[in-house]
Enzyme design. Structure first.
Site, PDB file in Angstrom:
ATOM      1  N   ASP A   1      -8.798  19.099 -13.311  1.00 21.94           N
ATOM      2  CA  ASP A   1      -9.091  17.761 -13.821  1.00 21.94           C
ATOM      3  C   ASP A   1      -8.756  17.775 -15.306  1.00 21.94           C
ATOM      4  OD1 ASP A   1     -10.301  15.506 -14.937  1.00 21.94           O
ATOM      5  OD2 ASP A   1     -11.950  15.506 -13.489  1.00 21.94           O
TER       6      ASP A   1
ATOM      7  N   ARG B   1       0.837  -1.207   0.000  1.00 21.34           N
ATOM      8  CA  ARG B   1       0.000   0.000   0.000  1.00 21.34           C
ATOM      9  C   ARG B   1       0.868   1.253   0.000  1.00 21.34           C
ATOM     10  NH1 ARG B   1      -1.331   1.634   4.632  1.00 21.34           N
ATOM     11  NH2 ARG B   1      -2.101  -0.334   5.466  1.00 21.34           N
TER      12      ARG B   1
ATOM     13  N   LYS C   1      -9.878   6.975 -18.768  1.00 27.50           N
ATOM     14  CA  LYS C   1     -10.286   7.511 -20.063  1.00 27.50           C
ATOM     15  C   LYS C   1      -9.129   7.481 -21.070  1.00 27.50           C
ATOM     16  CE  LYS C   1     -13.908   8.072 -17.547  1.00 27.50           C
ATOM     17  NZ  LYS C   1     -14.293   9.306 -16.889  1.00 27.50           N
TER      18      LYS C   1
ATOM     19  N   TYR D   1     -17.630  16.939 -13.939  1.00 27.28           N
ATOM     20  CA  TYR D   1     -18.054  15.546 -13.901  1.00 27.28           C
ATOM     21  C   TYR D   1     -19.048  15.358 -12.748  1.00 27.28           C
ATOM     22  CZ  TYR D   1     -17.639  10.490 -13.609  1.00 27.28           C
ATOM     23  OH  TYR D   1     -17.902   9.151 -13.580  1.00 27.28           O
TER      24      TYR D   1
HETATM   25  C1  LIG Z   1     -14.706   9.679 -15.536  1.00 23.86           C
HETATM   26  C2  LIG Z   1     -14.316  10.981 -14.985  1.00 23.86           C
HETATM   27  C3  LIG Z   1     -14.014  11.130 -13.632  1.00 23.86           C
HETATM   28  C4  LIG Z   1     -14.129   9.986 -12.647  1.00 23.86           C
HETATM   29  O1  LIG Z   1     -13.153   9.030 -12.877  1.00 23.86           O
HETATM   30  P1  LIG Z   1     -13.305   7.470 -12.477  1.00 23.86           P
HETATM   31  O2  LIG Z   1     -12.060   6.881 -12.997  1.00 23.86           O
HETATM   32  O3  LIG Z   1     -14.537   6.973 -13.154  1.00 23.86           O
HETATM   33  O4  LIG Z   1     -13.433   7.431 -11.009  1.00 23.86           O
HETATM   34  C5  LIG Z   1     -13.594  12.365 -13.183  1.00 23.86           C
HETATM   35  N1  LIG Z   1     -13.501  13.421 -14.024  1.00 23.86           N
HETATM   36  C6  LIG Z   1     -13.792  13.315 -15.332  1.00 23.86           C
HETATM   37  C7  LIG Z   1     -13.654  14.505 -16.203  1.00 23.86           C
HETATM   38  C8  LIG Z   1     -14.215  12.105 -15.858  1.00 23.86           C
HETATM   39  O5  LIG Z   1     -14.519  12.004 -17.155  1.00 23.86           O
END
Ligand SMILES: *Cc1c(COP(=O)(O)O)cnc(C)c1O
Length: 388
Positions: A176, A50, A201, A102
């Site tokens: 983000d 961890r 993504k 998001y």
């Molecule tokens: C999908 C997404 C998230 C969340 O990510 P996870 O990997 O599903 O927890 C956060 N911000 C954006 C812009 C996203 O597209």
């Protein structure tokens, strides 16, 4: 790393090779514990999985390299990355966030951190004057969360301008960067303090791993985030870390094709009478085109559009063949999603309508298939959706 070009960095950045064997692909160190040399002395800095794992470490140093940060951290999901970063705040603090972020980001603030006394306010970060006014009014604002382009209307925020304002009021800027990735945009070089990713993504890119990343350029923040990562424990597993490293190696070539295809799809939708409105930062008449052009190397491959009133979005979704009706984005395959009932369903309807996420809004994640096949699929799905 001597070679600073990102096309090379995605392949050779961070810790790209196994030091002991020379393997060009970092091994999956599937181990939870590491034998210690003597009391208080480790072989290579690893004790317990961890706290640290060599495969995860390779990924973490790679993303730090790509984002030009001081340290990177890998988590079990994008939301785990965000949650861990939010541990930097304490009761009484307030966080500002972009209008359309998001849905899960909003949910963490609204349903979890609010209960611990960390409040939030939604603000139009695209308008720097409003942003500064908001900071002026409340000295408890300690953080700013930005997505640019934001989800799902692709709203562009001037990251440099917003980060400057936040800094002036002693608040941390968190960006983000999921939609553009460091291949197209590097928020830390624009003044942001922390970058987070849903690596699920584009970075992973193959719709086969859920993962999150955080990077900071500040050593003190790095130490604190590292502490929270170990203390809260939502780390990325060695195999998933390896999958992500593998995905990142082709980030540059994938994104070049994503951009080419998205430009063609945007052009097709723009000229279609079934489309009432199109949101894509790569279109010259899109609000935010100039700012996005200034702060990034491309507009990404997420396109949202509103079907005209006399078109039935349910029939459109039903007719799609190549393009899958699915959540998520950023994979090699094209996906279509209905934000109102899928990604943004956790936002109350009144707020949703107010920020423009109406029922006939459709979000496309343009994949890397042949662009003519993607356009043909859209065409054959749109045409029968027209109401007679
Ligand atoms: C999908 C997404 C998230 C969340 O990510 P996870 O990997 O599903 O927890 C956060 N911000 C954006 C812009 C996203 O597209």
């Amino acid at each position: 790393m001597s070679n600073n070009n990102i096309n090379t960095k995605v392949i050779h950045g961070g810790i790209a090779e196994d030091e002991t064997t020379g393997a060009v692909s970092i091994p999956i160190y599937q181990a939870t514990t590491f034998r210690q040399v003597e009391l208080g002395k480790t072989k290579a800095g690893y004790e317990y999985g961890r706290s640290g794992n060599p495969t995860r470490k390779a990924l973490e140093s790679l993303i730090a390299d790509l984002e030009e940060g001081a340290a990177g951290f890998a988590f079990a999901s994008g939301l785990a990355a965000l949650t861990t970063v939010l541990f930097l705040f304490k009761s009484g603090d307030k966080i500002l966030t972009s209008q359309n972020v998001y849905g899960g980001t909003f949910r963490i603030l609204d349903k979890i951190f609010k209960n611990f006394g960390v409040s939030y306010e939604i603000v139009d970060t695209a308008n720097l004057m409003i942003l500064e006014e908001t900071f002026k009014k409340d000295k408890n604002i300690k953080g700013l969360i930005i997505e640019s382009p934001a989800n799902p209307l692709l709203t562009i925020t001037d990251i440099k301008g917003a980060a400057e304002i936040a800094k002036k009021y002693n608040a941390l800027t968190i960006v983000d960067n999921t939609f553009l990735t460091p291949y197209l945009q590097k928020p830390l070089t624009l003044g942001a303090d922390i970058v987070i990713h849903s690596a699920t993504k584009y970075l992973g890119g193959h719709s086969d791993v859920i993962a999150g990343l955080a990077v900071t350029k500040d050593p003190t923040l790095a130490e604190r985030i590292g502490f929270f990562q170990n203390a809260a424990g939502s780390i990325l597993e060695p195999f998933d870390s390896w999958l992500l490293i593998r995905g990142i190696k082709t980030l540059a070539v994938r994104l070049d094709r994503h951009l080419e295809n998205a430009a063609a799809v945007a052009e097709f939708l723009k000229n279609n009478k079934a489309v009432k409105e199109i949101y894509y930062p790569g279109l010259k008449d899109f609000n935010g085109y100039e700012i996005n052009k200034k702060q990034s190397k491309g507009a990404g491959a997420i396109i949202s559009f509103i079907l005209s009133d006399n078109y039935d979005y349910k029939i459109f979704f039903k007719n799609l063949k190549t393009i899958a009706l699915a959540e998520s984005l950023g994979g090699v395959e094209s996906l279509a999603c209905h934000p109102a009932s899928m990604t943004h369903a956790s936002i109350p309807k009144e707020i949703r309508e107010k920020i423009g996420i109406t029922d006939n809004l459709i979000r496309l994640s343009v994949g890397i298939e042949d662009k003519n096949d993607i356009i043909a699929d859209l065409e054959q799905a749109i045409n029968p959706a027209g109401k007679r």
